[in-house]
Design an enzyme around this catalytic site. Structure first.
Site, PDB file in Angstrom:
ATOM      1  CE  LYS A  78      -4.549   0.524   0.282  1.00  0.00           C
ATOM      2  NZ  LYS A  78      -5.589  -0.354  -0.244  1.00  0.00           N
ATOM      3  N   GLY A 174     -25.099   2.671   1.571  1.00  0.00           N
ATOM      4  CA  GLY A 174     -24.093   3.283   0.703  1.00  0.00           C
ATOM      5  C   GLY A 174     -24.317   2.974  -0.759  1.00  0.00           C
ATOM      6  N   GLY A 176     -22.668   4.234  -3.480  1.00  0.00           N
ATOM      7  CA  GLY A 176     -21.572   4.822  -4.238  1.00  0.00           C
ATOM      8  C   GLY A 176     -21.274   4.012  -5.483  1.00  0.00           C
ATOM      9  CG  ASN A 177     -17.806   4.953  -7.726  1.00  0.00           C
ATOM     10  OD1 ASN A 177     -18.567   5.634  -8.401  1.00  0.00           O
ATOM     11  ND2 ASN A 177     -16.683   5.426  -7.235  1.00  0.00           N
ATOM     12  CE1 TYR A 180     -28.671   4.363  -7.708  1.00  0.00           C
ATOM     13  CE2 TYR A 180     -28.214   3.200  -9.760  1.00  0.00           C
ATOM     14  CZ  TYR A 180     -29.073   3.946  -8.969  1.00  0.00           C
ATOM     15  OH  TYR A 180     -30.332   4.264  -9.423  1.00  0.00           O
TER      16      TYR A 180
HETATM   17  P1  NAD Z   1     -17.883   5.567  -2.860  1.00  0.00           P
HETATM   18  O1  NAD Z   1     -17.146   6.643  -2.153  1.00  0.00           O
HETATM   19  O2  NAD Z   1     -18.150   5.675  -4.314  1.00  0.00           O
HETATM   20  O3  NAD Z   1     -19.308   5.332  -2.158  1.00  0.00           O
HETATM   21  C1  NAD Z   1     -19.530   5.288  -0.791  1.00  0.00           C
HETATM   22  C2  NAD Z   1     -20.977   5.729  -0.575  1.00  0.00           C
HETATM   23  O4  NAD Z   1     -21.337   5.456   0.780  1.00  0.00           O
HETATM   24  C3  NAD Z   1     -21.180   7.224  -0.806  1.00  0.00           C
HETATM   25  O5  NAD Z   1     -22.308   7.405  -1.651  1.00  0.00           O
HETATM   26  C4  NAD Z   1     -21.433   7.774   0.603  1.00  0.00           C
HETATM   27  O6  NAD Z   1     -22.308   8.883   0.615  1.00  0.00           O
HETATM   28  C5  NAD Z   1     -22.060   6.559   1.267  1.00  0.00           C
HETATM   29  N1  NAD Z   1     -21.947   6.539   2.722  1.00  0.00           N
HETATM   30  C6  NAD Z   1     -20.854   6.790   3.483  1.00  0.00           C
HETATM   31  N2  NAD Z   1     -21.156   6.649   4.781  1.00  0.00           N
HETATM   32  C7  NAD Z   1     -22.465   6.307   4.842  1.00  0.00           C
HETATM   33  C8  NAD Z   1     -23.373   6.040   5.922  1.00  0.00           C
HETATM   34  N3  NAD Z   1     -22.993   6.101   7.202  1.00  0.00           N
HETATM   35  N4  NAD Z   1     -24.648   5.710   5.603  1.00  0.00           N
HETATM   36  C9  NAD Z   1     -25.052   5.660   4.329  1.00  0.00           C
HETATM   37  N5  NAD Z   1     -24.249   5.914   3.271  1.00  0.00           N
HETATM   38  C10 NAD Z   1     -22.979   6.232   3.538  1.00  0.00           C
HETATM   39  O7  NAD Z   1     -17.079   4.227  -2.502  1.00  0.00           O
HETATM   40  P2  NAD Z   1     -17.096   2.849  -3.312  1.00  0.00           P
HETATM   41  O8  NAD Z   1     -16.004   2.842  -4.292  1.00  0.00           O
HETATM   42  O9  NAD Z   1     -18.489   2.533  -3.726  1.00  0.00           O
HETATM   43  O10 NAD Z   1     -16.656   1.858  -2.139  1.00  0.00           O
HETATM   44  C11 NAD Z   1     -17.553   1.495  -1.104  1.00  0.00           C
HETATM   45  C12 NAD Z   1     -16.825   0.670  -0.061  1.00  0.00           C
HETATM   46  O11 NAD Z   1     -16.319  -0.513  -0.666  1.00  0.00           O
HETATM   47  C13 NAD Z   1     -15.610   1.361   0.568  1.00  0.00           C
HETATM   48  O12 NAD Z   1     -15.509   0.951   1.909  1.00  0.00           O
HETATM   49  C14 NAD Z   1     -14.441   0.818  -0.230  1.00  0.00           C
HETATM   50  O13 NAD Z   1     -13.246   0.837   0.520  1.00  0.00           O
HETATM   51  C15 NAD Z   1     -14.910  -0.600  -0.482  1.00  0.00           C
HETATM   52  N6  NAD Z   1     -14.324  -1.224  -1.672  1.00  0.00           N
HETATM   53  C16 NAD Z   1     -14.465  -0.631  -2.873  1.00  0.00           C
HETATM   54  C17 NAD Z   1     -13.920  -1.245  -4.005  1.00  0.00           C
HETATM   55  C18 NAD Z   1     -14.088  -0.642  -5.377  1.00  0.00           C
HETATM   56  O14 NAD Z   1     -13.853  -1.351  -6.367  1.00  0.00           O
HETATM   57  N7  NAD Z   1     -14.504   0.597  -5.492  1.00  0.00           N
HETATM   58  C19 NAD Z   1     -13.228  -2.456  -3.875  1.00  0.00           C
HETATM   59  C20 NAD Z   1     -13.119  -3.053  -2.618  1.00  0.00           C
HETATM   60  C21 NAD Z   1     -13.673  -2.412  -1.512  1.00  0.00           C
END
Ligand code: NAD
Length: 339
Positions: A78, A174, A176-177, A180
């Site tokens: 990391k 949540g 997010g990416n 959704y």
């Molecule tokens: P993102 O930032 O696109 O989305 C996170 C969403 O969660 C946001 O819309 C935010 O408003 C919402 N959120 C945050 N706290 C909240 C709460 N208390 N209640 C309700 N909603 C809340 O992040 P992402 O890329 O979708 O990743 C989501 C999680 O998955 C993270 O923990 C990330 O570390 C993990 N993750 C992501 C990936 C990836 O490919 N993007 C891979 C492995 C793990």
């Protein structure tokens, strides 16, 4: 610092400083038994260098475990770039970091993480080939969502004896990416969707597009459901929230879902099946690592689906040995990494 490295079983720590761009960065390499270390690059403000080092080491260790259980020939690492209040030239800062990565000659491969974007990876790529999740490589989030879906099927089968997600009542925290994209997949499977996000616009969109039932963010824990899917930030499951939960299964994308490892036992004692986060959310890592190696999309999709089979074996071993799935996953990873 050496004591901290010993306790985390960390192979190497690299510190970089480039006064011309203001770059101050750490690369932590945890374990390279299976292959070169791969892990995202964070760009965040830290209170101290010690905090940055601790974060980099903890996350690098997590990447080793994740890669081992995803069946990747990849180690765990990391990077952390310490964000300063003012940056004159962001592109120059990431280019300088690209030169640091190049100096490691492939021992560490970087990727997008909190605070960085594919555009930043493109800047790094000007100076090294040891970078992935560039704009060319694409967003890993849809692949993470597909892996989580496969993991949800496995968990629902293990806990509820049901092979499909149709009719399963899911509370999704949540949108997010990943969240959704997962909501879309769950809707297509016929799951009953209840969703919450701090951003009400995303909740409204899910209600309109997917027929999801909106929930207030603070209501997610106590709302009765079959499956709770934490897809927001880490630390969703604390002593307080665990006591409120009224679900049979926890399965979601967020990293570091449990505030304390002991919560895994407590959830098991309450009959809640907790799906180890770093196993179920490895789809993005699989995509990033295998794309970097030139593996074709069809094979990557198959490997992402395989997350369900890995979890089948973890749940079966957990039942047979009376240990939590989280503990079984850690032991399986340690056998691979240290045997
Ligand atoms: P993102 O930032 O696109 O989305 C996170 C969403 O969660 C946001 O819309 C935010 O408003 C919402 N959120 C945050 N706290 C909240 C709460 N208390 N209640 C309700 N909603 C809340 O992040 P992402 O890329 O979708 O990743 C989501 C999680 O998955 C993270 O923990 C990330 O570390 C993990 N993750 C992501 C990936 C990836 O490919 N993007 C891979 C492995 C793990």
């Amino acid at each position: 610092m050496f004591a901290a490295m010993r306790s985390e079983r960390m192979e190497a720590l690299h510190l970089y400083s480039d006064p011309a761009t203001g770059l101050e960065a750490v690369v932590a390499i945890h374990n390279t038994k299976l292959g070169p270390a791969l892990g995202g690059c964070r760009y965040l403000a830290y209170n101290s260098l010690d905090d940055a080092l601790a974060d980099a080491m903890r996350l690098a260790r997590g990447m080793s475990y994740k890669a081992a259980l995803a069946g990747l020939e990849q180690g765990g690492g990391k990077a952390v770039i310490l964000r300063q209040p003012h940056v004159a030239d962001r592109a120059a800062l990431f280019e300088a970091f690209g030169r640091c990565i190049e100096s490691l000659r492939g021992g560490y491969i970087t990727a997008v993480d909190s605070g960085t974007s594919s555009a930043d990876m493109d800047c790094i790529a000007q100076h090294t080939a040891h970078v992935t999740s560039t704009t060319h490589a694409g967003d890993p989030s849809p692949h993470t969502a597909l892996g989580v879906l496969a993991g949800m099927r496995s968990a629902v089968n293990a806990r509820l004896g049901q092979s499909s997600l149709a009719g399963v009542r899911v509370v999704l925290q949540g949108l997010g990416n990943v969240g959704y994209a997962l909501a879309e997949l769950l809707q297509a499977e016929g799951a009953e969707l209840l969703v919450a996000d701090l951003d009400q616009g995303k909740v409204r969109l899910a209600a309109e597009e997917l027929g999801a039932q909106p929930l207030a963010p603070e209501a997610v824990y106590e709302t009765p459901c079959d499956l709770f899917a934490p897809c927001g930030l880490g630390g969703a499951i604390s002593q307080r929230s665990a006591a409120l939960l009224r679900c049979a299964v926890i399965a979601g994308a967020a990293n570091n879902q449990l505030v304390e490892p002991e919560l895994a036992e407590q959830l098991a004692a309450r009959g809640i099946l907790y799906t180890p986060d770093y196993v179920i959310n490895a789809g993005g890592l699989l995509h990033v690592a295998l794309t970097h190696r030139g593996v074709d999309a069809g094979e990557i999709a198959g490997r992402v689906k395989g997350i369900g089979e890995r979890l089948d074996s973890i749940f079966a071993q957990s039942r047979a040995e009376g240990r939590s799935p989280a503990e079984v996953a850690d032991r399986q990873a340690e056998e691979i990494l240290y045997a």
